[in-house]
Structures are given as C-alpha cells and as structure tokens.
Scaffold this active site. Sequence first.
Site, short mmCIF file in Angstrom:
data_model
loop_
_atom_site.label_atom_id
_atom_site.label_comp_id
_atom_site.label_asym_id
_atom_site.label_seq_id
_atom_site.Cartn_x
_atom_site.Cartn_y
_atom_site.Cartn_z
N ARG A 53 0.84 -1.20 0.00
CA ARG A 53 0.00 0.00 0.00
C ARG A 53 0.88 1.25 0.00
O ARG A 53 0.55 2.25 -0.64
CB ARG A 53 -0.92 -0.03 1.22
CG ARG A 53 -1.76 1.21 1.43
CD ARG A 53 -2.89 1.36 0.45
NE ARG A 53 -3.98 0.43 0.65
CZ ARG A 53 -5.20 0.59 0.11
NH1 ARG A 53 -5.48 1.64 -0.64
NH2 ARG A 53 -6.14 -0.31 0.29
N ARG A 63 -4.94 2.51 10.62
CA ARG A 63 -5.71 3.35 9.71
C ARG A 63 -4.82 4.03 8.64
O ARG A 63 -3.94 4.82 8.95
CB ARG A 63 -6.41 4.42 10.54
CG ARG A 63 -7.57 5.10 9.87
CD ARG A 63 -8.23 6.03 10.87
NE ARG A 63 -9.58 6.40 10.48
CZ ARG A 63 -10.46 6.95 11.32
NH1 ARG A 63 -10.14 7.17 12.57
NH2 ARG A 63 -11.67 7.26 10.89
N THR A 96 -5.71 -4.61 -1.62
CA THR A 96 -4.77 -4.74 -2.73
C THR A 96 -4.53 -6.20 -3.10
O THR A 96 -3.98 -6.49 -4.16
CB THR A 96 -3.44 -4.04 -2.41
OG1 THR A 96 -2.91 -4.54 -1.18
CG2 THR A 96 -3.67 -2.53 -2.27
N GLU A 108 -10.49 5.44 6.08
CA GLU A 108 -9.06 5.76 6.09
C GLU A 108 -8.65 7.06 5.40
O GLU A 108 -7.79 7.78 5.91
CB GLU A 108 -8.28 4.59 5.47
CG GLU A 108 -8.32 3.33 6.30
CD GLU A 108 -7.69 2.16 5.56
OE1 GLU A 108 -6.60 1.74 5.97
OE2 GLU A 108 -8.30 1.68 4.59
#
Length: 701
Positions: A256, A288, A386, A658
């Site tokens: 990420r 988060r 993802t 988020e």
Amino acid sequence: ARQAKGVVDVLTAKDIYGDNQIGGIIPDEPLFAENEVHFIGQPIALIIGNTYFEAREARKYIDIEYEEMEVVIDPRIAKDRGQLLFPARTFYIGNTDDAFKDCDYVFSGQVDSGGQEHLYIETQGSYAVPLENNNIKVYSSTQGPTQVQRTIAKVLDLPMHSIEVDVTRLGGAFGGKEDQATAWAVMASLAVRKLGKPVKLILDRDDDMIMTGKRHPYSSDFKIGLNKEFKITAFDVTYYQNGGAAADLSPAIMERTLFHASNAYFIPNLKATAYSCKTNIAPFTAYRGFGGPQAMFVIESAIALAASKLNISKSEIQKSNLLKKDDLFHYGQICDSDNASQSWTSLNTNFDISLEEQRIEKYNSENRFLKRGISLMPICFGISFTKTPMNQARALVHIYQDGSIGISTGAIEMGQGVNTKMMQIAASVFNVDISRVKIESTNTTRVANSSPTAASSGADLNGHAVFIACNEILDRLMNTAAEILDIDNKNISLLNEVVCNNDKPTKLFWEELVDKAFLGRVKLSEVGHYATPVIHFDKSTEKGHPFAYHVYGTAMTTVQIDCIRGIYEVESVKIVHDFGNSINQIIDTGQVEGAVVQGIGWMTVEELDYDKNGQLLADSLSKYKVPDIHMAPKVFETIPLKTDGPELAIMKSKAVGEPPFMYGIGSFFALQDAMKKFNPNYKLKFHAPLTPEKVLLGLYE
C-alpha cells in the site's frame, strides 16, 4: 507456578495440538516462543487461574534463563545486515535516471515517521466456550473472524467447522485487531480444548501496549526533480519499513505504501522501492491508512523541501501537479476523474486560501511570540484490498413472518457506523421503516469465509452483498404481490411499506404481503454474494487496476505556536472531501473528524520510544500522549465535494474510514511554516512526530 493458589494449568508450546504458528501471510510467528524470543513481550507461556489476580501472581514463580543476543531496532541497520522479512519490491513508471538529467531543479532528503499506538478503548481479548463433539465457540474482539477461526483450527488441529467465532461489536480497533486479535483467541481456545472449561483472556492496558504491534515506523530517502514550471518530472524514493520481529501484515502494508508513493500528484517518472526490515520489536501491524500515510508524508516532505529551496509556496508546487482525468498512476491504473483539482478549487471557493494567508501574515506581523502557520494537504487514496481475492463478501437476509428483517454480514462494527449503513441499505431496498431491521452479530457459522473489516471496504463489500440479497427477495415479493393483485409485476413497487401499482397505493401492505408470501411457500431468505468487478493486479509486472475507485479531497490547516514555550494549537482544519453520494452524512462527517484528529496525533505528540534493547518506554497512558479535546481544531469544517459517486461504491457512497486520516499530515507542515515565521534560519526537518520539544529547539536553532 502450577502449584500456586488458584492456578489450573500453565500451557507452553509443548501443549499445542497442531502447528505452533499464527502468521497470517508468512508463517514466521509462533503462538508461544520455543527456542528464541525475538522481542520483549513475546508470549512464552499461558497461566490459567480461577481468577485473573491468582494467575498474575503465579508469574512470580516462573524463572526463565536467557542467553542475550544482539538487538536491532533500526530498520536501516537491519537492511544493511540483510535482515528482511520478505524480498523488496519496486514500483515504477517512466525512466527516473534519464528524467533527472533533464530536471532544472533536483533535491534530496531523508524522512522519518514514527509508529502509533492504536489505543482502542477495549483492549485485546477473547473468551471461548466448549461445545459438544469437541467444538468450540469463541467470542473475539477481532476485525477478522475468519482469520481467527482458521488460525484456531490450525493450532488446535481441528477442522474450521469445529470453531465458531462470534463478534457483536468492538470497542475500537483502527487496524490493531485485524491480525493481532488472533493470538488471544487462539490461546483461550487452546486452554478450552485442554481443560474442557470456559476460558476468558483479556489483556490489561500495560500488557496490551507492550505486547501488541503499532503503526509501522518508516525511514525513507527521496530525490525529487522539477522543471522551471515547477512540474514534478521525476521522483525516486526508498522506504525502509520497520516490520518488527515477524511479518504480520507488513507485506500488504508495504505494498500500500508503494501504491500511494505519489499521493494526489501526477508524476511521469517515478521509482519507489521498499524494504521490510526485521527488527527486535513486537511485529508492527495494520493501522488506519495501512502504509499510505507513511508514503504521503514522504512526497509532501519532498515538495516542502523543494519549495523551501526555491523560495516559493509549497502550495504552488502542489496545485500545479494535481492529478487530472486520464493521468496514469505508476501502478498502471488510469485516473478516472478531476476530483483532485476540483476539491482544491472548491476549497479555495469556500474558504479563500489567499485571504487566509493574508490574515496569518497580518497576525504574525503584530505578534512577536505567537506565530501562525498554514498548509494545504490534498489526498488521493485507493479503495479495495490490494490482494484481489479478499474483495468479496456475503450477507444472509431473513424476512420473518411478521415482516421484521434480520441481517447477518461479515462486517464488524467497531464504532464506524457500518451496522447503521447495512440497516439503511435493507430499509431502502424494501422501502420499509428502519425499525423493522435488525443486525445480527457477525458469526462465522452464518457468514463464512469473510474478509476482515479493513481497507475502508467494509461498507462497500458487505453493503453490496446485502443489496443483492435484499433485491433477490424483493423480486419474489413483487411477483407475489402481482399474483395477489392480479396485475403486471412490471408495474409493482413498494413505497413506505405499501404496495403500489404504477406508483399509486393499493390496499396491500408490507406485513400482509410477507404473510401471504410465507403461506404461499415463497423463499423469504437469501444469501447475497458480492465480488468487486474490474479490479486486478499482476505482481510480476507491478501493474494493473487494483482499486475500485479513489477518494480525493483537500484540507487547509492553520496552527498557532507559543514561541516562548514551544507549545502549539491547531486553530482550524477546513476540508472539501469526496464522499460521493453519502448514505449517511452524519456518520461520514464524524469519520472525517475522528480521522483528522488521529492523524494530527501521529504527526505531533504521539511518540513511541524504545530503549536499545527494544523495550517500549511509552508503555502506559502516563507515558504515551494522545490527542485530547484541547488538541482538536478550534474550527472544524467539512464540506462535501459536489460530485456523483462511482457505481462500485455502495449506492455511490464512497468509503470514508481511512482517506481523511491523511489530512492530519497537514498539521506537521503548518507547524514548520509557523516555525519559519519566527526563526527564518530554521532548516526544515522531516522527522515526525513534531513534538513541542522539537518545536522549541527549532525555534531557537
């Protein structure tokens, strides 16, 4: 210890029936340490007593002999020694080597961001109850019931159907219970299988802080290149992720980070490399933003350094590089909107950036020891897991004979309002009063193989599953109504619990319709299954379409520093945020506000300190500072961006958990702006958190 008062048993790795392994992605984390202890706080044995205090007292009778080994807590040192949790990865677009040669300006620097304690109100815990035929029911404070179920089954050498995991709601999580709730549920279940008695395991606050992982600290190197128009033409970044002693969720978090290396900017030549470094600290875990904030802090720092060197406003570089529709992300997906630039424009329209800068300049000229600063923070955050297979969900919907509705999903309510949204979706589909709808606990027997409630996708995935199930039942009810009224089912609809024909009310009401459907043996239950379409990602090329959509927005943050003491206040945070078409604006605005304050805490006062042996020094609330009401912005305004939400968002209402966390990053740069106003000789540093101590030192540098 086994002979101590009130002690029932003491379990170690020797008592495990199956595999002594709880690693979710990589099997590198034992439930109980056997030959080596890799971090202070790693579990070695479980003491079971009739009372918590008797079990705790028995710890004094256990002596453990250690042979001390060299401790590594710095990720850069770990990388130099080849201590990686898994292989490095690189994302790229264009050719940075060639692009830097053509840049008019090139700047390099280092960025460090610290960890962050989740500090959920409810600590980690679980209780387990024996059932017949060697089955176990587990009540777990987890974001991922299926992960808990699967791991218990593996450690206890049982099939998954023997383990039932039930979650009513959590007292907070923020990612800290996505993976790290598992160990405590496994331990409780292991004790149940050994003793045949109910077992409850709840961590006290100090043990929770010492034994559990936090947000990943990162140390990063960057190189940024711009042309004379201040367009970013090249960006090269290397991230050193402190993964702790085991992989946990670090592979996905590192991924990420790589996805969000460019934040909300189009950069034609970008190379991002990340190393997950193995250190002797409790394994770091989801928090988060999931690696996105660490990446965005780096690109924002690079822009801030460039602006400082060029003696221009940081916002000048930011604005001229915002993503536009059809721009290509460095991971292969195409930007499908102009929401990045539109949110910036809308912010300026609503709050007048130039006027705010003038007010601050006037204030600073009139005050010697009170200085204000300002910053702008655009965001772009992709929504989806993802790991593509995780983007699926199921929901079980029942309509009972009296017209009441029961819903079971895989979503975990942890204070973010997902249950309310599930109820709204069902009430909207059936067009009934929301009081008819009940949300059941999340249970692995009713809804199996669920993904964790994480990645801001809980409402999207589970909401779509609810929507599908409700519409399947609705179709059957409309056919039933058409038969009862002897009319064409194409003209049938429900409005405020009344069946309508061509939008005109009939005498057939909801309760009667349901009752007649039941008597007619119509199926009034349904399982909805949803798998996010379109998304895919090829790790061999690091290219694909990993996100269902992106969330955008821009925040303007102003702060004030007391330059005598180094203390500060956040004066205002004003935001234009991309909600899509919000299902529940009150819930979503609350999520924005909570996320921003949490982000401000990460950037300013939340500091995790470790000694040279990896001992957490900030191991209690007397030593670890979190934002309180006094740190909340004096003025907090959030305006929805006027835009139509995407079809892949449930009812076009975009995810909100988020993305707004990243607005909090703006507080760091607003503070540095204020520091420069007091001390023009202050050289920008990019080491978060920017505590009052660091501010005071910088003011008199």
